[in-house]
Design a protein around this motif. Structure first.
Motif, PDB file in Angstrom:
ATOM      1  N   ARG A   8       0.745  -1.171   0.408  1.00 45.95           N
ATOM      2  CA  ARG A   8       0.129  -0.078   0.278  1.00 45.95           C
ATOM      3  C   ARG A   8       1.150   1.099  -0.030  1.00 45.95           C
ATOM      4  NH1 ARG A   8      -2.941  -4.339  -0.580  1.00 45.95           N
ATOM      5  NH2 ARG A   8      -2.538  -4.746   1.048  1.00 45.95           N
ATOM      6  N   ALA A   9       1.459   1.668   0.861  1.00 48.41           N
ATOM      7  CA  ALA A   9       1.940   2.548   1.534  1.00 48.41           C
ATOM      8  C   ALA A   9       3.466   2.919   0.114  1.00 48.41           C
ATOM      9  CB  ALA A   9       3.243   2.459   2.445  1.00 48.41           C
ATOM     10  N   CYS A  10       3.926   1.656  -0.102  1.00 51.15           N
ATOM     11  CA  CYS A  10       4.765   2.298  -1.584  1.00 51.15           C
ATOM     12  C   CYS A  10       4.403   1.688  -3.127  1.00 51.15           C
ATOM     13  CB  CYS A  10       6.334   1.081  -1.588  1.00 51.15           C
ATOM     14  SG  CYS A  10       6.952   1.268   0.225  1.00 51.15           S
ATOM     15  N   MET A  11       3.852   0.757  -3.336  1.00 48.66           N
ATOM     16  CA  MET A  11       2.928   0.821  -4.343  1.00 48.66           C
ATOM     17  C   MET A  11       2.024   1.860  -4.829  1.00 48.66           C
ATOM     18  SD  MET A  11       2.081  -4.096  -5.054  1.00 48.66           S
ATOM     19  CE  MET A  11       3.440  -4.805  -4.677  1.00 48.66           C
ATOM     20  N   MET A  12       1.389   1.883  -4.347  1.00 52.21           N
ATOM     21  CA  MET A  12      -0.136   2.798  -4.650  1.00 52.21           C
ATOM     22  C   MET A  12       0.527   4.014  -4.746  1.00 52.21           C
ATOM     23  SD  MET A  12      -3.050   1.790  -3.976  1.00 52.21           S
ATOM     24  CE  MET A  12      -4.296   3.040  -3.799  1.00 52.21           C
TER      25      MET A  12
ATOM     26  N   PRO B  47      -8.128   7.213  -8.788  1.00 54.53           N
ATOM     27  CA  PRO B  47      -7.831   6.598  -7.856  1.00 54.53           C
ATOM     28  C   PRO B  47      -9.033   5.188  -7.873  1.00 54.53           C
ATOM     29  CG  PRO B  47      -7.603   8.873  -7.283  1.00 54.53           C
ATOM     30  CD  PRO B  47      -8.087   8.929  -8.644  1.00 54.53           C
ATOM     31  N   LEU B  48      -9.784   5.324  -8.498  1.00 54.09           N
ATOM     32  CA  LEU B  48     -10.474   4.449  -8.091  1.00 54.09           C
ATOM     33  C   LEU B  48     -10.170   2.814  -9.291  1.00 54.09           C
ATOM     34  CD1 LEU B  48     -14.609   5.413  -8.494  1.00 54.09           C
ATOM     35  CD2 LEU B  48     -13.593   4.086  -7.506  1.00 54.09           C
ATOM     36  N   THR B  49      -9.391   3.552  -9.835  1.00 52.65           N
ATOM     37  CA  THR B  49      -8.495   2.382 -10.731  1.00 52.65           C
ATOM     38  C   THR B  49      -7.347   2.000 -10.050  1.00 52.65           C
ATOM     39  OG1 THR B  49      -8.897   3.325 -13.107  1.00 52.65           O
ATOM     40  CG2 THR B  49      -7.735   1.428 -13.202  1.00 52.65           C
ATOM     41  N   ALA B  50      -6.656   2.687  -8.742  1.00 46.95           N
ATOM     42  CA  ALA B  50      -5.337   2.010  -8.148  1.00 46.95           C
ATOM     43  C   ALA B  50      -5.961   1.394  -7.803  1.00 46.95           C
ATOM     44  CB  ALA B  50      -4.431   2.951  -8.091  1.00 46.95           C
ATOM     45  N   VAL B  51      -6.925   1.500  -7.224  1.00 48.57           N
ATOM     46  CA  VAL B  51      -7.375   0.471  -6.089  1.00 48.57           C
ATOM     47  C   VAL B  51      -8.247  -0.666  -6.478  1.00 48.57           C
ATOM     48  CG1 VAL B  51     -10.086   0.719  -4.742  1.00 48.57           C
ATOM     49  CG2 VAL B  51      -8.774   2.637  -4.552  1.00 48.57           C
ATOM     50  N   PHE B  52      -8.156  -0.778  -7.679  1.00 50.93           N
ATOM     51  CA  PHE B  52      -8.815  -2.432  -8.278  1.00 50.93           C
ATOM     52  C   PHE B  52      -7.541  -3.076  -9.056  1.00 50.93           C
ATOM     53  CE2 PHE B  52     -12.868  -0.386  -8.028  1.00 50.93           C
ATOM     54  CZ  PHE B  52     -13.562  -1.669  -7.407  1.00 50.93           C
ATOM     55  N   ILE B  53      -6.569  -2.282  -8.952  1.00 46.75           N
ATOM     56  CA  ILE B  53      -5.516  -2.978  -9.553  1.00 46.75           C
ATOM     57  C   ILE B  53      -3.817  -2.961  -8.292  1.00 46.75           C
ATOM     58  CG2 ILE B  53      -2.852  -2.184 -10.918  1.00 46.75           C
ATOM     59  CD1 ILE B  53      -4.719  -0.502 -12.439  1.00 46.75           C
TER      60      ILE B  53
ATOM     61  N   PHE C 168     -10.182  -8.061   0.452  1.00 44.18           N
ATOM     62  CA  PHE C 168      -8.812  -6.962   1.520  1.00 44.18           C
ATOM     63  C   PHE C 168      -8.314  -5.975   0.604  1.00 44.18           C
ATOM     64  CE2 PHE C 168      -6.223  -5.679   4.209  1.00 44.18           C
ATOM     65  CZ  PHE C 168      -6.125  -4.947   5.336  1.00 44.18           C
ATOM     66  N   GLY C 169      -8.208  -6.686   0.071  1.00 46.82           N
ATOM     67  CA  GLY C 169      -6.933  -5.410  -0.219  1.00 46.82           C
ATOM     68  C   GLY C 169      -7.350  -4.708  -1.463  1.00 46.82           C
ATOM     69  N   PHE C 170      -9.174  -4.965  -1.854  1.00 45.18           N
ATOM     70  CA  PHE C 170      -9.156  -3.063  -2.468  1.00 45.18           C
ATOM     71  C   PHE C 170     -10.237  -2.348  -1.444  1.00 45.18           C
ATOM     72  CE2 PHE C 170     -11.340  -6.714  -5.591  1.00 45.18           C
ATOM     73  CZ  PHE C 170     -10.610  -6.817  -6.392  1.00 45.18           C
ATOM     74  N   TYR C 171     -10.510  -3.163  -0.010  1.00 46.46           N
ATOM     75  CA  TYR C 171     -10.584  -2.175   1.048  1.00 46.46           C
ATOM     76  C   TYR C 171      -9.243  -1.611   1.261  1.00 46.46           C
ATOM     77  CZ  TYR C 171     -12.090  -1.480   5.622  1.00 46.46           C
ATOM     78  OH  TYR C 171     -12.453  -0.486   7.011  1.00 46.46           O
ATOM     79  N   SER C 172      -8.128  -2.187   1.746  1.00 47.21           N
ATOM     80  CA  SER C 172      -7.546  -1.219   2.265  1.00 47.21           C
ATOM     81  C   SER C 172      -6.431  -0.572   1.377  1.00 47.21           C
ATOM     82  CB  SER C 172      -6.384  -2.595   2.615  1.00 47.21           C
ATOM     83  OG  SER C 172      -4.909  -2.337   3.357  1.00 47.21           O
ATOM     84  N   ALA C 173      -6.344  -0.942  -0.011  1.00 47.90           N
ATOM     85  CA  ALA C 173      -5.977   0.708  -0.753  1.00 47.90           C
ATOM     86  C   ALA C 173      -7.063   1.451  -0.763  1.00 47.90           C
ATOM     87  CB  ALA C 173      -6.524  -0.096  -2.923  1.00 47.90           C
ATOM     88  N   TYR C 174      -8.203   1.489  -1.343  1.00 47.53           N
ATOM     89  CA  TYR C 174      -9.450   2.593  -0.553  1.00 47.53           C
ATOM     90  C   TYR C 174      -9.540   3.427   0.340  1.00 47.53           C
ATOM     91  CZ  TYR C 174     -14.276   4.531  -0.971  1.00 47.53           C
ATOM     92  OH  TYR C 174     -15.575   5.432  -1.336  1.00 47.53           O
ATOM     93  N   LEU C 175      -9.138   2.593   1.675  1.00 46.93           N
ATOM     94  CA  LEU C 175      -8.539   3.234   2.717  1.00 46.93           C
ATOM     95  C   LEU C 175      -7.110   4.497   2.338  1.00 46.93           C
ATOM     96  CD1 LEU C 175      -9.366   0.636   5.545  1.00 46.93           C
ATOM     97  CD2 LEU C 175     -10.569   2.312   5.556  1.00 46.93           C
ATOM     98  N   PHE C 176      -5.888   3.495   2.112  1.00 41.56           N
ATOM     99  CA  PHE C 176      -5.076   4.621   1.943  1.00 41.56           C
ATOM    100  C   PHE C 176      -5.269   5.466   1.119  1.00 41.56           C
ATOM    101  CE2 PHE C 176      -1.132   5.273  -0.433  1.00 41.56           C
ATOM    102  CZ  PHE C 176      -0.069   5.830   0.379  1.00 41.56           C
ATOM    103  N   ALA C 177      -5.825   5.236  -0.287  1.00 40.82           N
ATOM    104  CA  ALA C 177      -6.395   6.697  -1.022  1.00 40.82           C
ATOM    105  C   ALA C 177      -7.202   7.626  -0.518  1.00 40.82           C
ATOM    106  CB  ALA C 177      -6.720   5.718  -2.507  1.00 40.82           C
ATOM    107  N   ARG C 178      -8.091   7.159   0.331  1.00 47.86           N
ATOM    108  CA  ARG C 178      -8.854   8.027   0.687  1.00 47.86           C
ATOM    109  C   ARG C 178      -8.031   8.920   1.638  1.00 47.86           C
ATOM    110  NH1 ARG C 178     -13.620   9.416  -1.602  1.00 47.86           N
ATOM    111  NH2 ARG C 178     -15.464   8.864   0.011  1.00 47.86           N
ATOM    112  N   THR C 179      -7.855   8.180   2.964  1.00 48.42           N
ATOM    113  CA  THR C 179      -7.663   8.877   3.805  1.00 48.42           C
ATOM    114  C   THR C 179      -5.980   9.058   3.589  1.00 48.42           C
ATOM    115  OG1 THR C 179      -6.527   6.369   4.884  1.00 48.42           O
ATOM    116  CG2 THR C 179      -8.873   7.230   5.559  1.00 48.42           C
TER     117      THR C 179
END
Length: 302
Positions: A164-168, A177-183, A223-234
């Motif tokens: 998350r912190a290094c890939m996103m 952002p939405l595409t990144a959350v799914f990738i 779970f990765g979708f959720y986690s990536a979403y949290l990182f991008a949103r917060t």
């Protein structure tokens, strides 16, 4: 004159809030993410050991391996990000380390994730297993158990940092952002397929190992979708980190334990399962509103 000065001030701040991140080539961001995933998984197998994954020696060696990967991973962000972005923002901020909105990133996603487990939490309360959380011996035993430390501390810490912190930050410079959350969760899910080889080495049949691996790929990707979403949103690393720790602690719902409850408790638990899921879905975009976390960097496309 005052109105004109206010309008001028707004004109200087609004572009920073709404303009997209500086872009890098798709091949660059995806390639770096793929290499990071390979390095992370590969680091788990650099040691020549005959012990299984739960043996203390194996766990300690893997702790050392992923710690080294955590030192290497930020270099990908630093050397392959857009130079304009690195000049525009402090580097720790790109990785999700910042003060603004920190307490919100700790409390809100934690409660949101707990809401998803409303049903299992109710069942645990009926079994009175929740009392152990107030027992000093429970925490002493947990902190002395290296498997518990792996599942609740090191796995969330290292996986969320790398995936998350290094890939996103890299993927977000090539996609919306939405595409990144799914990738990015696809890298996370595929990274867990290495458990198939581990099960085969333990004598598990190929068909069973593949089925378990597919199931694990599915829920880790979700779970990765959720986690990536949290990182991008917060815009905070701590948000997906805590969510990961909670999910690892709760695990998958224990259906057998559910059906051992009395009828009325079973009905209440089933209702809470559904209400918790529905409430989580409804509150997810509300509770992660970027303005709550002063996130003007990663979620600038509605």
């Amino acid at each position: 004159m005052d109105n004109m000065s206010e309008m001028a001030a707004e004109s200087t701040t609004l572009p920073h809030m709404t303009e997209a991140l500086p872009q890098i080539p798709v091949l660059q961001s995806v390639g770096c993410s793929f290499v990071l995933a390979v390095i992370y998984v590969g680091s788990l197998y650099v040691w020549n050991t005959k012990h299984n994954r739960d043996h203390p020696t194996t766990i300690k060696r893997r702790f050392a391996s992923v710690s080294c990967v955590m030192l290497i991973a930020p270099l990908f962000v630093y050397f392959f990000s857009s130079p304009e972005l690195l000049q525009q923002e402090p580097f720790p901020k790109l990785l999700g380390f910042r003060w603004h909105g920190l307490w919100q990133a700790i409390v809100i996603p934690y409660l949101l994730t707990a809401l998803l487990y409303a049903g299992p939490i109710f069942v645990n309360m009926q079994n009175e297993s929740w009392r152990s959380y107030f027992d000093v011996d429970y925490w002493r035993g947990s902190l002395g158990n290296i498997i518990w430390i792996r599942n609740h501390v090191m796995a969330p810490l290292s996986e969320e940092f790398v995936f998350r912190a290094c890939m996103m930050p890299l993927i977000l410079q090539s996609f919306t952002p939405l595409t990144a959350v799914f990738i990015t969760p696809l890298f996370f899910g595929v990274a867990h397929l290495h458990h198939i080889a581990e099960r085969l080495s333990l004598g598990v049949k190929l068909s069973a190992a593949l089925m378990i691996g597919l199931f694990q790929f599915t829920y880790t990707t979700l779970f990765g979708f959720y986690s990536a979403y949290l990182f991008a949103r917060t815009g905070h690393y701590i948000a997906p980190l805590l969510a990961h720790a909670v999910c690892n602690h709760m695990g998958l719902p224990d259906v057998q334990d559910l059906w051992q409850q009395d009828l009325w408790r079973r009905v209440v638990a089933c209702i809470l399962y559904l209400v918790g899921l529905a409430s989580w879905i409804y509150l997810l975009p509300i509770a992660t509103e970027p303005s709550l976390y002063d996130n003007k960097l990663y979620w600038n496309v509605k």
